[in-house]
Design an enzyme around this catalytic site. Structure first.
Site, PDB file in Angstrom:
ATOM      1  N   VAL A   9      -7.611 -11.624  13.035  1.00  0.00           N
ATOM      2  CA  VAL A   9      -7.459 -10.292  12.428  1.00  0.00           C
ATOM      3  C   VAL A   9      -6.909  -9.312  13.475  1.00  0.00           C
ATOM      4  CG1 VAL A   9      -8.604  -8.503  11.081  1.00  0.00           C
ATOM      5  CG2 VAL A   9      -9.460 -10.844  10.964  1.00  0.00           C
ATOM      6  N   TYR A  32      -0.533   4.080  10.707  1.00  0.00           N
ATOM      7  CA  TYR A  32      -0.881   3.079  11.728  1.00  0.00           C
ATOM      8  C   TYR A  32       0.352   2.829  12.585  1.00  0.00           C
ATOM      9  CZ  TYR A  32      -5.117   1.983   9.104  1.00  0.00           C
ATOM     10  OH  TYR A  32      -6.330   2.062   8.487  1.00  0.00           O
ATOM     11  N   SER A  35     -20.765 -11.819  24.849  1.00  0.00           N
ATOM     12  CA  SER A  35     -19.443 -12.408  25.083  1.00  0.00           C
ATOM     13  C   SER A  35     -19.213 -12.747  26.549  1.00  0.00           C
ATOM     14  CB  SER A  35     -18.366 -11.427  24.609  1.00  0.00           C
ATOM     15  OG  SER A  35     -17.089 -11.990  24.775  1.00  0.00           O
ATOM     16  N   GLU A  77      -5.126   4.307  14.049  1.00  0.00           N
ATOM     17  CA  GLU A  77      -6.091   3.405  14.693  1.00  0.00           C
ATOM     18  C   GLU A  77      -6.682   3.957  15.982  1.00  0.00           C
ATOM     19  OE1 GLU A  77      -2.854   2.829  14.505  1.00  0.00           O
ATOM     20  OE2 GLU A  77      -2.076   2.176  16.439  1.00  0.00           O
ATOM     21  N   HIS A 126      -0.058   0.808  16.139  1.00  0.00           N
ATOM     22  CA  HIS A 126      -0.284  -0.411  16.934  1.00  0.00           C
ATOM     23  C   HIS A 126       0.836  -0.614  17.955  1.00  0.00           C
ATOM     24  CE1 HIS A 126      -3.629  -1.353  14.326  1.00  0.00           C
ATOM     25  NE2 HIS A 126      -2.847  -1.207  13.274  1.00  0.00           N
ATOM     26  N   LEU A 170     -11.606  -5.812  19.783  1.00  0.00           N
ATOM     27  CA  LEU A 170     -10.659  -4.708  19.996  1.00  0.00           C
ATOM     28  C   LEU A 170     -11.082  -3.880  21.186  1.00  0.00           C
ATOM     29  CD1 LEU A 170      -8.351  -2.733  19.013  1.00  0.00           C
ATOM     30  CD2 LEU A 170     -10.125  -1.542  17.735  1.00  0.00           C
ATOM     31  N   ALA A 213      -0.586  -9.938   9.754  1.00  0.00           N
ATOM     32  CA  ALA A 213      -0.760  -8.661  10.456  1.00  0.00           C
ATOM     33  C   ALA A 213      -1.163  -7.528   9.512  1.00  0.00           C
ATOM     34  CB  ALA A 213       0.521  -8.312  11.202  1.00  0.00           C
ATOM     35  N   ASN A 214      -0.949  -7.705   8.225  1.00  0.00           N
ATOM     36  CA  ASN A 214      -1.363  -6.646   7.285  1.00  0.00           C
ATOM     37  C   ASN A 214      -2.198  -7.265   6.167  1.00  0.00           C
ATOM     38  OD1 ASN A 214       0.806  -7.984   6.129  1.00  0.00           O
ATOM     39  ND2 ASN A 214       1.551  -6.182   5.055  1.00  0.00           N
ATOM     40  N   MET A 215      -3.357  -7.782   6.578  1.00  0.00           N
ATOM     41  CA  MET A 215      -4.220  -8.442   5.591  1.00  0.00           C
ATOM     42  C   MET A 215      -4.586  -7.526   4.423  1.00  0.00           C
ATOM     43  SD  MET A 215      -6.452 -10.658   8.268  1.00  0.00           S
ATOM     44  CE  MET A 215      -7.526 -11.347   7.061  1.00  0.00           C
ATOM     45  N   SER A 267     -10.371  -2.123   8.233  1.00  0.00           N
ATOM     46  CA  SER A 267     -11.116  -3.191   8.893  1.00  0.00           C
ATOM     47  C   SER A 267     -12.159  -3.775   7.939  1.00  0.00           C
ATOM     48  CB  SER A 267     -11.781  -2.662  10.162  1.00  0.00           C
ATOM     49  OG  SER A 267     -10.792  -2.304  11.095  1.00  0.00           O
ATOM     50  N   ARG A 306     -24.487  -2.788  20.125  1.00  0.00           N
ATOM     51  CA  ARG A 306     -23.919  -3.236  18.845  1.00  0.00           C
ATOM     52  C   ARG A 306     -24.609  -4.531  18.381  1.00  0.00           C
ATOM     53  NH1 ARG A 306     -22.315  -1.943  14.027  1.00  0.00           N
ATOM     54  NH2 ARG A 306     -20.741  -3.323  13.171  1.00  0.00           N
ATOM     55  N   ASP A 334      -2.776  -7.497  15.016  1.00  0.00           N
ATOM     56  CA  ASP A 334      -1.983  -6.253  15.095  1.00  0.00           C
ATOM     57  C   ASP A 334      -2.063  -5.624  16.480  1.00  0.00           C
ATOM     58  OD1 ASP A 334      -4.636  -5.612  14.798  1.00  0.00           O
ATOM     59  OD2 ASP A 334      -4.353  -4.178  13.166  1.00  0.00           O
ATOM     60  N   ARG A 363       0.846  -1.204   0.000  1.00  0.00           N
ATOM     61  CA  ARG A 363       0.000   0.000   0.000  1.00  0.00           C
ATOM     62  C   ARG A 363       0.877   1.249   0.000  1.00  0.00           C
ATOM     63  NH1 ARG A 363      -3.523  -1.531   5.171  1.00  0.00           N
ATOM     64  NH2 ARG A 363      -1.578  -2.593   5.623  1.00  0.00           N
ATOM     65  N   LYS A 393       1.889   1.558   7.227  1.00  0.00           N
ATOM     66  CA  LYS A 393       2.210   0.679   8.358  1.00  0.00           C
ATOM     67  C   LYS A 393       3.143   1.368   9.347  1.00  0.00           C
ATOM     68  CE  LYS A 393       0.890  -2.886   9.144  1.00  0.00           C
ATOM     69  NZ  LYS A 393      -0.397  -3.167   9.862  1.00  0.00           N
TER      70      LYS A 393
HETATM   71  N1  LIG Z   1      -4.695  -7.929  10.604  1.00  0.00           N
HETATM   72  C1  LIG Z   1      -5.040  -6.893   9.852  1.00  0.00           C
HETATM   73  O1  LIG Z   1      -4.574  -6.745   8.737  1.00  0.00           O
HETATM   74  C2  LIG Z   1      -6.050  -5.901  10.346  1.00  0.00           C
HETATM   75  C3  LIG Z   1      -6.656  -4.995   9.477  1.00  0.00           C
HETATM   76  C4  LIG Z   1      -7.636  -4.135   9.988  1.00  0.00           C
HETATM   77  C5  LIG Z   1      -7.987  -4.178  11.344  1.00  0.00           C
HETATM   78  N2  LIG Z   1      -7.326  -5.070  12.150  1.00  0.00           N
HETATM   79  C6  LIG Z   1      -7.635  -5.201  13.579  1.00  0.00           C
HETATM   80  O2  LIG Z   1      -8.885  -5.838  13.761  1.00  0.00           O
HETATM   81  C7  LIG Z   1      -9.330  -5.557  15.088  1.00  0.00           C
HETATM   82  C8  LIG Z   1     -10.805  -5.168  15.068  1.00  0.00           C
HETATM   83  O3  LIG Z   1     -10.943  -3.913  14.411  1.00  0.00           O
HETATM   84  P1  LIG Z   1     -12.368  -3.215  14.218  1.00  0.00           P
HETATM   85  O4  LIG Z   1     -12.163  -2.061  13.319  1.00  0.00           O
HETATM   86  O5  LIG Z   1     -13.381  -4.227  13.868  1.00  0.00           O
HETATM   87  O6  LIG Z   1     -12.637  -2.661  15.682  1.00  0.00           O
HETATM   88  P2  LIG Z   1     -14.070  -2.207  16.258  1.00  0.00           P
HETATM   89  O7  LIG Z   1     -13.748  -1.300  17.411  1.00  0.00           O
HETATM   90  O8  LIG Z   1     -14.954  -1.739  15.163  1.00  0.00           O
HETATM   91  O9  LIG Z   1     -14.676  -3.576  16.786  1.00  0.00           O
HETATM   92  C9  LIG Z   1     -14.158  -4.277  17.862  1.00  0.00           C
HETATM   93  C10 LIG Z   1     -15.310  -4.927  18.578  1.00  0.00           C
HETATM   94  O10 LIG Z   1     -14.766  -5.823  19.562  1.00  0.00           O
HETATM   95  C11 LIG Z   1     -15.714  -5.832  20.603  1.00  0.00           C
HETATM   96  N3  LIG Z   1     -15.123  -6.433  21.788  1.00  0.00           N
HETATM   97  C12 LIG Z   1     -14.218  -5.911  22.658  1.00  0.00           C
HETATM   98  N4  LIG Z   1     -13.940  -6.792  23.613  1.00  0.00           N
HETATM   99  C13 LIG Z   1     -14.675  -7.889  23.350  1.00  0.00           C
HETATM  100  C14 LIG Z   1     -14.818  -9.146  23.983  1.00  0.00           C
HETATM  101  N5  LIG Z   1     -14.177  -9.438  25.119  1.00  0.00           N
HETATM  102  N6  LIG Z   1     -15.655 -10.059  23.424  1.00  0.00           N
HETATM  103  C15 LIG Z   1     -16.313  -9.783  22.267  1.00  0.00           C
HETATM  104  N7  LIG Z   1     -16.228  -8.609  21.643  1.00  0.00           N
HETATM  105  C16 LIG Z   1     -15.407  -7.682  22.173  1.00  0.00           C
HETATM  106  C17 LIG Z   1     -16.093  -4.372  20.762  1.00  0.00           C
HETATM  107  O11 LIG Z   1     -17.299  -4.203  21.487  1.00  0.00           O
HETATM  108  C18 LIG Z   1     -16.205  -3.943  19.314  1.00  0.00           C
HETATM  109  O12 LIG Z   1     -17.537  -4.044  18.806  1.00  0.00           O
HETATM  110  C19 LIG Z   1      -8.391  -4.440  15.580  1.00  0.00           C
HETATM  111  O13 LIG Z   1      -7.391  -4.991  16.406  1.00  0.00           O
HETATM  112  C20 LIG Z   1      -7.785  -3.904  14.327  1.00  0.00           C
HETATM  113  O14 LIG Z   1      -6.533  -3.269  14.544  1.00  0.00           O
HETATM  114  C21 LIG Z   1      -6.373  -5.912  11.675  1.00  0.00           C
END
Ligand SMILES: NC(=O)c1ccc[n+]([C@@H]2O[C@H](COP(=O)([O-])OP(=O)(O)OC[C@H]3O[C@@H](n4cnc5c(N)ncnc54)[C@H](O)[C@@H]3O)[C@@H](O)[C@H]2O)c1
Length: 373
Positions: free
Chosen positions: A267, A94, A220, A118, A96, A240, A299-301, A134, A203, A270, A15, A75
């Site tokens: 996911v 970003y 949860s 983020e 993290h 998150l 980590a960077n899907m 996301s 939510r 990160d 990217r 990144k």
């Molecule tokens: N690996 C990658 O390439 C990549 C890409 C984008 C985002 N991400 C990561 O994905 C993760 C989620 O991002 P997002 O944008 O969806 O965040 P978000 O804030 O929109 O959603 C996170 C959700 O997790 C819920 N949550 C928190 N604790 C919880 C628990 N104990 N049980 C169940 N649910 C719980 C929250 O209520 C919230 O709705 C983040 O860590 C983000 O950095 C990773």
């Protein structure tokens, strides 16, 4: 202001922080954009496209960092980049930091102002600069899970969508935010049986309305996570707590009781990951197996779809990047939500959750967190 766009150097990252379209907008605001030669190639933008947009191409990262004050990236900076950052730099990317103390020390030592995409917030309580990636990651998570479930990729040999007479996969999504909702949408669209486990009741109400019975939601708790994870063919980790380490919802002891060849896509890796056994992987070697369960923890899907991702990212970052270019750090006094993105300033940690995760003192130079105590 001079705005610098270096080539991303994290392995597998294609990217780019600014597309030519975005570079043009900075130019119209009176800023000079310096793009490292080749920075956009991985996303399909050659140097000529940036020149047409009014940007200047420079030969290397050294020139970008030495000439620019605002550095716009994708990144988190790598060690070679920390070394180039100075107190006059504003870094917009970003970060993290919670699971990455080495990077935090590098940024603290540089004296720069580091704004993490983020942790920038919006009036609705969302994370507007995390959301576009996301959306991409949540959707890719389901393709990746479907591929990984296939026998030659180490999975149990299950077709995610099933066929007439043969049930589809059971997909359990942990966290129903942006990643979770997009993963649920893709998985349900392919015909999988989907449950989303979420800790926010409002939510879950939203998800219930959006999906109109096509997926299940569950609050949860330890019991709910355990029950659903043990039944699942695919578990997608998407929980998150902004700025903090991800909650560890699936423990090592669960793996032995899960279906052999089932797939965990973390996911949230990160932010350290939702599964105790997660460790970051790359697109080049995305999976590994623990106790018969295949882990996919790239980590960077969104880096796999750099064209879509770069475009979607700049749609979110452009207004705030322009505010930083127009006003410098004064932009943080004008916009409390942008100020909540500030993680590090002049050798101090300026985000409460990041400070807690790193065991550092927290400073609030812009009063961005004052009302939250
Ligand atoms: N690996 C990658 O390439 C990549 C890409 C984008 C985002 N991400 C990561 O994905 C993760 C989620 O991002 P997002 O944008 O969806 O965040 P978000 O804030 O929109 O959603 C996170 C959700 O997790 C819920 N949550 C928190 N604790 C919880 C628990 N104990 N049980 C169940 N649910 C719980 C929250 O209520 C919230 O709705 C983040 O860590 C983000 O950095 C990773």
């Amino acid at each position: 202001m001079r705005v610098g766009v270096p080539t991303e150097i994290k392995p597998g990252e294609y990217r780019v922080g600014l597309t030519p379209t975005a570079a043009r907008e900075y130019g119209v605001h009176g800023h000079q954009v310096l793009v490292q030669s080749g920075a956009g190639l991985g996303a399909g933008y050659d140097d000529a496209a940036y020149v047409r947009a009014g940007a200047q191409i420079v030969p290397d990262a050294e020139t970008v960092f030495s000439a620019a004050e605002l550095i716009v990236k994708v990144k988190e900076p790598q060690a070679a980049e920390w070394a180039r950052l100075q107190p006059r730099h504003i870094l917009f990317t970003y970060l993290h930091l919670a699971p990455d103390p080495a990077q935090a020390e590098g940024l603290l030592a540089s004296g720069c102002a580091a704004i993490a995409y983020e942790t920038v917030t919006d009036k609705a309580g969302g994370l507007p600069l995390l959301a576009p990636m996301s959306e991409v990651a949540g959707r890719i998570a389901v393709f990746s899970a479907a591929e990984t479930l296939l026998k030659h990729n180490g999975g149990m040999g299950l077709l995610l969508c099933g066929v007439p007479g043969v049930p589809p996969a059971r997909v359990c999504v942990l966290g129903g935010g942006v990643v979770g909702a997009n993963a649920a949408r893709m998985a349900a669209g392919l015909g999988a049986e989907v449950v989303v486990i979420e800790r926010s009741v409002p939510r879950m109400r939203e998800l219930d309305d959006i999906f109109m019975g096509r997926i299940r939601t569950r609050y949860s708790t330890l019991d709910a996570v355990e029950e659903e994870v043990l039944l699942a063919d695919v578990v997608i980790g998407a929980a998150l707590i902004p700025g903090a380490n991800a909650p560890k919802l699936v423990r090592r002891e669960h793996l032995k009781r899960m279906k052999p060849g089932s797939v965990l896509v973390d996911v949230s890796i990160d932010q350290g990951g939702c599964f105790e056994t997660s460790r970051p992987t790359t697109h080049a070697a995305p999976t590994y197996v623990v106790d018969g369960v295949v882990h996919y923890c790239v980590a960077n899907m969104p880096g796999a779809a750099p064209r879509t991702s770069s475009e979607a990212l700049v749609h979110a970052t452009l207004p705030l990047g322009l505010a930083l270019a127009d006003h410098g750090l004064d932009a943080l006094t004008l916009d409390r939500h942008l100020a909540q993105g500030l993680n590090i300033l002049s050798g101090q940690v300026t985000h409460p959750a990041v400070a807690k995760a790193l065991g550092k003192a927290f400073h609030d130079p812009y009063g961005a967190w004052a009302e939250q105590g």
